[in-house]
Design an enzyme around this catalytic site. Structure first.
Site, PDB file in Angstrom:
ATOM      1  NE  ARG A  16      -1.942  -2.369   3.238  1.00 27.40           N
ATOM      2  CZ  ARG A  16      -2.347  -2.847   4.415  1.00 27.40           C
ATOM      3  NH1 ARG A  16      -3.504  -2.470   4.919  1.00 27.40           N
ATOM      4  NH2 ARG A  16      -1.585  -3.685   5.099  1.00 27.40           N
ATOM      5  N   GLY A 156      -7.559  -4.559  13.103  1.00 29.33           N
ATOM      6  CA  GLY A 156      -8.368  -5.714  13.475  1.00 29.33           C
ATOM      7  C   GLY A 156      -9.250  -5.359  14.671  1.00 29.33           C
ATOM      8  CE1 TYR A 401      36.643  18.660 -12.493  1.00 32.17           C
ATOM      9  CE2 TYR A 401      34.967  19.928 -13.650  1.00 32.17           C
ATOM     10  CZ  TYR A 401      35.621  18.724 -13.425  1.00 32.17           C
ATOM     11  OH  TYR A 401      35.251  17.608 -14.118  1.00 32.17           O
TER      12      TYR A 401
HETATM   13  C1  UD1 Z   1      -2.030  -5.933  11.441  1.00 35.38           C
HETATM   14  C2  UD1 Z   1      -2.955  -6.847  12.247  1.00 35.38           C
HETATM   15  C3  UD1 Z   1      -4.151  -6.028  12.716  1.00 35.38           C
HETATM   16  C4  UD1 Z   1      -3.689  -4.855  13.548  1.00 35.38           C
HETATM   17  C5  UD1 Z   1      -2.641  -4.012  12.804  1.00 35.38           C
HETATM   18  C6  UD1 Z   1      -2.010  -3.052  13.781  1.00 35.38           C
HETATM   19  C7  UD1 Z   1      -2.694  -9.105  11.330  1.00 35.38           C
HETATM   20  C8  UD1 Z   1      -3.281 -10.153  10.466  1.00 35.38           C
HETATM   21  N1  UD1 Z   1      -3.365  -7.963  11.430  1.00 35.38           N
HETATM   22  O1  UD1 Z   1      -2.734  -5.518  10.282  1.00 35.38           O
HETATM   23  O2  UD1 Z   1      -5.020  -6.831  13.493  1.00 35.38           O
HETATM   24  O3  UD1 Z   1      -4.813  -4.062  13.895  1.00 35.38           O
HETATM   25  O4  UD1 Z   1      -1.607  -4.829  12.238  1.00 35.38           O
HETATM   26  O5  UD1 Z   1      -1.106  -2.196  13.134  1.00 35.38           O
HETATM   27  O6  UD1 Z   1      -1.659  -9.320  11.910  1.00 35.38           O
HETATM   28  N2  UD1 Z   1       4.529  -8.803   7.854  1.00 35.38           N
HETATM   29  C9  UD1 Z   1       5.473  -9.805   7.683  1.00 35.38           C
HETATM   30  N3  UD1 Z   1       5.203 -10.848   6.864  1.00 35.38           N
HETATM   31  C10 UD1 Z   1       4.004 -10.991   6.229  1.00 35.38           C
HETATM   32  C11 UD1 Z   1       3.049  -9.961   6.415  1.00 35.38           C
HETATM   33  C12 UD1 Z   1       3.325  -8.903   7.235  1.00 35.38           C
HETATM   34  O7  UD1 Z   1       6.562  -9.724   8.257  1.00 35.38           O
HETATM   35  O8  UD1 Z   1       3.839 -11.986   5.501  1.00 35.38           O
HETATM   36  C13 UD1 Z   1       4.863  -7.655   8.715  1.00 35.38           C
HETATM   37  C14 UD1 Z   1       4.834  -6.354   7.938  1.00 35.38           C
HETATM   38  O9  UD1 Z   1       6.099  -6.045   7.436  1.00 35.38           O
HETATM   39  C15 UD1 Z   1       4.352  -5.351   8.984  1.00 35.38           C
HETATM   40  C16 UD1 Z   1       3.601  -6.187   9.994  1.00 35.38           C
HETATM   41  O10 UD1 Z   1       3.920  -7.532   9.739  1.00 35.38           O
HETATM   42  O11 UD1 Z   1       5.436  -4.704   9.627  1.00 35.38           O
HETATM   43  C17 UD1 Z   1       2.090  -5.990   9.915  1.00 35.38           C
HETATM   44  O12 UD1 Z   1       1.638  -6.321   8.622  1.00 35.38           O
HETATM   45  P1  UD1 Z   1       0.536  -5.453   7.882  1.00 35.38           P
HETATM   46  O13 UD1 Z   1       0.285  -6.066   6.555  1.00 35.38           O
HETATM   47  O14 UD1 Z   1       0.896  -4.027   7.920  1.00 35.38           O
HETATM   48  O15 UD1 Z   1      -0.738  -5.742   8.819  1.00 35.38           O
HETATM   49  P2  UD1 Z   1      -2.029  -4.822   9.012  1.00 35.38           P
HETATM   50  O16 UD1 Z   1      -2.902  -4.985   7.850  1.00 35.38           O
HETATM   51  O17 UD1 Z   1      -1.618  -3.445   9.359  1.00 35.38           O
HETATM   52 CA    CA Z   2       0.293  -2.325   9.361  1.00 34.06          CA
END
Ligand code: UD1
Ligand code: CA
Length: 476
Positions: A16, A156, A401
């Site tokens: 995003r 969430g 230069y």
């Molecule tokens: C997540 C939470 C959500 C919470 C929010 C808070 C989940 C499923 N959801 O959503 O409940 O309210 O954060 O900010 O956890 N990441 C990985 N590997 C992956 C996917 C993500 O390392 O495969 C890391 C990303 O780099 C990031 C973090 O996990 O730093 C959160 O991932 P992101 O996709 O931003 O989750 P949200 O949709 O924000």
């Molecule tokens: Ca996030």
């Protein structure tokens, strides 16, 4: 003794953000998002909340889970943490599981695993400590941090039963319209009991979106009858950054905090709305920052300075009592009492010694300028070493230069460089020498000589001023 390990999830692509730069490397107040999170983790043991729990320790560097552009992130962040690789980006649950080998290799083996996300940079050490301490004193299976939103959001939702017990976390994508109205959200900081965590993560089903959600563990624990505790924190601290609109919103909050801290520490900021100071900049007391000023990078500013208006200072050191007006400084060092501007430019490697006066419309690059030297109107010094008490006349430039190489210019102490002098480098101007207006100096000028013309020739050489016996005594 209780031990805990910290895992930061930072493997995501940050789709995003629509960027070629991994999300966790996007700068916030000049520092990558992930660095803010790591700073908070490292500061946990020095928080007030932690003070009375000395039996709780973390003897390990945090484990950071990387995936997308892992090598790039690692090279920026360096060795302050250890890394685990999530080979395929299959969700936050899968990301945490990728940290298992690194965590299980720790000695002593931690009982508790503190998990946070790399994209929530405002999280404070105090808040992390509160979640940890709650988890340990309540001796529960999971503790997580919640916040209260006031309107629509992408967090969430926390679902509780009629007695207030946590049942599950429902991600927005899967939430019903009714669930979307719930104000309590998951802030993304958790403590897990390690012995419970790994088997559950292994058994975590892939959900309808095709991912393994860490948040699904809450529902699993609840159905097993495990105890789940929550800590409620300010949402502001746990704002997650998923897109650049959120990045700008968090940037605004953090900048305000930084400015307020400087003001409490004795710095006057005339117009906070147009002043931008990076995290990590230090400023001495009684310095005044005027409107339209940006101070970035690892900059240190002394006391009683006057900076701005309309000034940018990046990666520089500014001594006490300096005045910098409508000017730009990059990788520059100013000793005390230096005046720069208006409309002057100090480029990388500029070093202006005590009480130098530079500008208006002057530029210095990769040069040392000795104490008490004056360099005013429309002048340029590049690759030069200038002594003390030198006068650089209006329009003087070093022709450093030659189209191939950068050449050096030396100007001895006490020299007087006449207006519009061209110093064709490499060239040396001796101490107390002088050049006439418009001279083109392409040969070395002996000490005490006056040179004039194009190309400059010696007109006369004055005898060195005899120092009085009194002065010679002083020198000895
Ligand atoms: C997540 C939470 C959500 C919470 C929010 C808070 C989940 C499923 N959801 O959503 O409940 O309210 O954060 O900010 O956890 N990441 C990985 N590997 C992956 C996917 C993500 O390392 O495969 C890391 C990303 O780099 C990031 C973090 O996990 O730093 C959160 O991932 P992101 O996709 O931003 O989750 P949200 O949709 O924000
Ligand atoms: Ca996030």
């Amino acid at each position: 003794m209780n031990t805990y390990a910290t895992v930061v999830l930072a493997a995501g692509k940050g789709t995003r953000m629509r960027s070629t730069l991994p999300k966790v490397l996007h700068p916030l107040a000049g520092v990558p998002l992930l660095v803010h999170v790591l700073d908070a983790i490292e500061a946990i043991p020095s928080t007030k909340t932690f003070a009375s729990h000395t039996a709780l320790t973390s003897t390990h560097r945090p484990v950071v889970v990387l995936g997308h552009e892992a090598a790039q992130v690692e090279s920026v962040i360096g060795q302050r943490c250890q890394y685990a690789l999530q080979a395929e980006l299959l969700g936050t649950g899968h990301a945490l599981l990728s940290a298992q080998p690194a965590v299980d290799a720790l000695d002593p083996l931690p009982q508790t695993i503190l998990v946070c996300y790399g994209d929530t940079p405002l999280i404070s050490a105090e808040m992390l400590a509160r979640v940890l301490i709650e988890h340990l004193t309540r001796q529960v299976t999971i503790t997580f941090l919640t916040g209260q939103v006031t309107g629509p959001s992408d967090y969430g939702r926390v679902i509780r039963d009629s007695e207030g017990r946590v049942q599950e976390i429902v991600e927005v994508k899967r939430a019903t319209e009714e669930q979307k109205c719930i104000r309590e959200v998951n802030s993304g900081v958790y403590c897990f009991d390690r012995a419970w965590l790994w088997p559950m993560l292994h058994a975590l089903p892939r959900n309808a979106v095709g991912e393994y959600y860490l948040t699904d563990l809450i529902g699993i624990a609840s159905r097993q009858g495990c105890e789940i505790a929550t800590v409620t924190g300010s949402l502001e601290e746990t704002l997650g950054i998923n897109n650049r609109v959120q990045l700008a919103a968090v940037e605004r909050l953090l900048r305000q905090r930084i400015l307020e801290q400087h003001m409490y520490d004795g710095v006057t900021i005339i117009d906070p709305a147009t002043t931008y100071i990076d995290s990590g900049v230090t400023i001495g007391i009684d310095t005044v920052i005027l409107p339209g000023t940006m101070i970035t990078g690892k900059t240190r500013i002394g006391s009683a300075c006057r900076i701005g208006p309309g000034t940018t200072i990046d990666h520089s050191i500014v001594g006490d009592n300096c005045v910098i007006r409508n000017s730009a400084l990059e990788e520059t060092i100013l000793e005390e009492g230096v005046q720069v501007g208006p409309f002057s430019h100090c480029r990388p490697g500029a070093y202006l010694a005590r009480n130098v006066r530079m500008g208006n419309f002057a530029e210095v690059k990769n040069s040392y300028v000795g104490a008490e030297t004056d360099m005013h109107h429309f002048s340029y010094l590049g690759d030069a070493t200038v002594g003390e008490h030198v006068n650089i006349g209006a329009g003087t430039i070093t022709c450093n230069y030659d189209g191939k190489r950068k050449n050096h210019t030396n100007i001895g102490s006490g020299a007087f460089i006449g207006s519009d002098t061209m110093l064709v480098a490499p060239v040396n101007v001796g101490e107390h020498a002088a050049t006439g207006a418009g001279a083109v100096v392409n040969k070395d000028v002996p000490a005490g000589a006056l040179v004039v013309g194009v190309p400059a020739r010696v007109l006369r050489i004055s005898q060195p001023v005899e120092s009085s016996p009194e002065e010679s005594n002083k020198k000895e």
